[in-house]
Motif scaffolding. Structure first.
Motif, PDB file in Angstrom:
ATOM      1  N   UNK A 177      -5.914  12.383  -7.057  1.00 30.12           N
ATOM      2  CA  UNK A 177      -5.197  11.200  -6.562  1.00 30.12           C
ATOM      3  C   UNK A 177      -4.207  10.681  -7.604  1.00 30.12           C
ATOM      4  N   UNK A 178      -4.551  10.765  -8.874  1.00 24.37           N
ATOM      5  CA  UNK A 178      -3.588  10.347  -9.903  1.00 24.37           C
ATOM      6  C   UNK A 178      -2.337  11.217  -9.839  1.00 24.37           C
ATOM      7  N   UNK A 179      -2.526  12.513  -9.661  1.00 23.13           N
ATOM      8  CA  UNK A 179      -1.379  13.423  -9.570  1.00 23.13           C
ATOM      9  C   UNK A 179      -0.535  13.126  -8.336  1.00 23.13           C
ATOM     10  N   UNK A 180      -1.194  12.797  -7.229  1.00 21.57           N
ATOM     11  CA  UNK A 180      -0.453  12.491  -6.000  1.00 21.57           C
ATOM     12  C   UNK A 180       0.349  11.201  -6.151  1.00 21.57           C
ATOM     13  N   UNK A 181      -0.244  10.197  -6.781  1.00 17.80           N
ATOM     14  CA  UNK A 181       0.476   8.944  -7.023  1.00 17.80           C
ATOM     15  C   UNK A 181       1.705   9.214  -7.890  1.00 17.80           C
ATOM     16  N   UNK A 182       1.533   9.995  -8.934  1.00 19.88           N
ATOM     17  CA  UNK A 182       2.654  10.313  -9.828  1.00 19.88           C
ATOM     18  C   UNK A 182       3.732  11.105  -9.102  1.00 19.88           C
ATOM     19  N   UNK A 183       3.318  12.021  -8.222  1.00 24.18           N
ATOM     20  CA  UNK A 183       4.288  12.822  -7.467  1.00 24.18           C
ATOM     21  C   UNK A 183       5.123  11.937  -6.550  1.00 24.18           C
ATOM     22  N   UNK A 184       4.490  10.968  -5.904  1.00 28.59           N
ATOM     23  CA  UNK A 184       5.229  10.065  -5.017  1.00 28.59           C
ATOM     24  C   UNK A 184       6.240   9.240  -5.800  1.00 28.59           C
ATOM     25  N   UNK A 185       5.853   8.805  -6.977  1.00 28.31           N
ATOM     26  CA  UNK A 185       6.785   8.039  -7.804  1.00 28.31           C
ATOM     27  C   UNK A 185       7.973   8.898  -8.219  1.00 28.31           C
ATOM     28  N   UNK A 186       7.706  10.148  -8.605  1.00 26.20           N
ATOM     29  CA  UNK A 186       8.805  11.039  -9.005  1.00 26.20           C
ATOM     30  C   UNK A 186       9.744  11.317  -7.833  1.00 26.20           C
ATOM     31  N   UNK A 187       9.196  11.311  -6.622  1.00 28.21           N
ATOM     32  CA  UNK A 187      10.016  11.566  -5.431  1.00 28.21           C
ATOM     33  C   UNK A 187      10.821  10.341  -5.010  1.00 28.21           C
ATOM     34  N   UNK A 188      10.648   9.237  -5.716  1.00 30.39           N
ATOM     35  CA  UNK A 188      11.426   8.042  -5.414  1.00 30.39           C
ATOM     36  C   UNK A 188      10.827   7.134  -4.360  1.00 30.39           C
ATOM     37  N   UNK A 189       9.562   7.354  -4.016  1.00 30.74           N
ATOM     38  CA  UNK A 189       8.904   6.465  -3.056  1.00 30.74           C
ATOM     39  C   UNK A 189       8.717   5.098  -3.713  1.00 30.74           C
ATOM     40  N   UNK A 190       9.053   4.055  -2.985  1.00 35.49           N
ATOM     41  CA  UNK A 190       8.894   2.697  -3.510  1.00 35.49           C
ATOM     42  C   UNK A 190       7.942   1.915  -2.609  1.00 35.49           C
ATOM     43  N   UNK A 191       7.237   0.981  -3.213  1.00 34.26           N
ATOM     44  CA  UNK A 191       6.311   0.122  -2.464  1.00 34.26           C
ATOM     45  C   UNK A 191       6.711  -1.322  -2.706  1.00 34.26           C
ATOM     46  N   UNK A 192       6.859  -2.064  -1.632  1.00 33.43           N
ATOM     47  CA  UNK A 192       7.182  -3.482  -1.774  1.00 33.43           C
ATOM     48  C   UNK A 192       6.253  -4.309  -0.899  1.00 33.43           C
ATOM     49  N   UNK A 193       6.131  -5.563  -1.278  1.00 35.04           N
ATOM     50  CA  UNK A 193       5.223  -6.469  -0.583  1.00 35.04           C
ATOM     51  C   UNK A 193       6.004  -7.420   0.314  1.00 35.04           C
ATOM     52  N   UNK A 194       5.565  -7.522   1.555  1.00 36.53           N
ATOM     53  CA  UNK A 194       6.121  -8.489   2.493  1.00 36.53           C
ATOM     54  C   UNK A 194       5.167  -9.676   2.527  1.00 36.53           C
ATOM     55  N   UNK A 195       5.603 -10.797   2.001  1.00 36.68           N
ATOM     56  CA  UNK A 195       4.713 -11.953   1.881  1.00 36.68           C
ATOM     57  C   UNK A 195       4.931 -12.984   2.972  1.00 36.68           C
ATOM     58  N   UNK A 196       6.122 -13.007   3.570  1.00 35.73           N
ATOM     59  CA  UNK A 196       6.420 -13.963   4.641  1.00 35.73           C
ATOM     60  C   UNK A 196       6.635 -13.197   5.942  1.00 35.73           C
ATOM     61  N   UNK A 197       6.276 -13.785   7.075  1.00 34.44           N
ATOM     62  CA  UNK A 197       6.396 -13.073   8.349  1.00 34.44           C
ATOM     63  C   UNK A 197       7.836 -12.673   8.660  1.00 34.44           C
ATOM     64  N   UNK A 198       8.012 -11.451   9.095  1.00 34.84           N
ATOM     65  CA  UNK A 198       9.284 -10.929   9.579  1.00 34.84           C
ATOM     66  C   UNK A 198       8.966 -10.233  10.898  1.00 34.84           C
TER      67      UNK A 198
END
Length: 365
Positions: free
Chosen positions: A177-198
């Protein structure tokens, strides 16, 4: 407020959920405080009311307790439910834990007198123990079917350790799982948080959750009912949504998280079937982000359960939920055995009559 005898049970003010100050005070004690849970809060109460379910907020020995009641037309014969209440701290002392069934027995008999209830069903978020099983039995409760998908849960307590570094917590994730997380980051995958309703984004999130549910053979959610509740929870600060996006902006995976008590709880999750377009590790990166957020806040990362009706023990190889179980274990989560749902009949004749009428009517609650 009207106190009933010396039982220590009283109704909350009638305008509790309309008054912003009273509502905030309730949520602070019922949801945000140690042992609190979203299912005891004002947003959940609003969800129940939209579904035509009676909501009865009480104070029991001074502590908030949200009760819902379903009644049959004309005859009444109500069944009351208490979801994830009363508040149970993650590290509650055993002598406090075994007092819960007797407290709920008192509530059940109060509900019979005041609301015409024939049965009470409860599922406090209490860890299983032999002494608690004995206490349930002594108070007149018996186990019953679960109202939630899973009875048990899987927790990462290390995320709540004060001073825990991201590096130290990440080291507890298995190598794959550590390798998979690192691979996603290298591929440019980004994670953002939606805190207010949209509204638009939440509708997309619900679509992805349902697409995933269909692929895996799980129950889907009803967006018409779920989205207003998500919005209420987000406005109350009790839920947030995490979005994993590819470099071109494609929304690839989603996860909702509940913030309550000592926990940050994975609630709904899903991912798009993008075929060859999906980089390795999108979902692991999303899950790790939630776990790390729990660390930042000093909370237990509650990854939810991996058991289903008819199979409530920890899954084994070959079981339907074994893949989900091993996925959560790979992040360092441990199986947490919970006491589960219980019921007590306070009017046995009325309960039998209600059951007979339900069978005649085709099973409506």
């Amino acid at each position: 407020m009207t106190r009933v005898g010396t039982a220590g049970i009283e109704r909350a003010p009638e305008n509790l959920f309309q008054d912003p100050v009273l509502r905030a005070e309730w949520d602070e004690r019922a949801v945000a405080a140690p042992g609190g849970d979203m299912h005891q809060g004002s947003a959940f109460a609003a969800d129940r009311m939209r579904r035509g379910i009676r909501v009865v907020p009480l104070y029991v020995d001074g502590a908030p307790l949200l009760v819902t009641v379903r009644r049959l037309p004309i005859l009444g014969l109500g069944i009351a439910s208490i979801s994830r209440g009363p508040a149970v701290k993650a590290d509650v002392a055993p002598e406090e834990l075994v007092q819960i069934p007797e407290l709920l027995r008192r509530v059940a008999h109060w509900l019979r007198r005041e609301e015409g209830v024939v049965e009470l069903r409860v599922d406090p978020w209490a860890q299983e123990s032999a002494s608690l099983r004995d206490a349930w039995s002594a108070a007149g409760f018996s186990p019953c079917e679960e109202s939630f998908f899973s009875r048990h849960s899987m927790w990462i307590r290390a995320s709540a350790v004060r001073g825990q570094s991201e590096e130290a917590l990440f080291a507890q994730v298995n190598a794959t799982k550590r390798n998979e997380v690192s691979a996603a980051r290298r591929a440019g995958v980004s994670v953002r948080r939606l805190e207010a309703p949209d509204v638009v984004l939440l509708a997309n999130v619900a679509d992805i959750v349902n697409e995933t549910a269909v692929r895996r053979g799980f129950a889907t959610i009803d967006p018409a009912r779920t989205l207003p509740t998500w919005s209420d929870l987000m406005r109350a600060g009790q839920m947030e949504v995490w979005l994993a996006e590819l470099p071109d902006g494609t929304l690839a995976a989603v996860e909702t998280a509940l913030r309550h008590g000592e926990r940050l709880t994975s609630h709904h999750a899903g991912s798009r079937d993008l075929g060859d377009r999906a980089p390795v590790g999108v979902v692991p990166l999303l899950r790790w982000t939630l776990i790390n957020q729990a660390r930042i806040e000093g909370r237990i990362a509650d990854l939810g359960g991996a058991d289903i009706a008819g199979h409530r023990q920890a899954p084994e190889p070959g079981d339907r939920m074994y893949g989900l179980y091993t996925f959560k274990r790979a992040f360092g989560a441990s199986w947490v055995e919970m006491s589960g749902a219980h019921r007590i009949e306070v009017n046995p004749l009325g309960a039998r009559l209600r059951g007979a009428l339900r069978r005649v009517a085709g099973g409506a609650r």
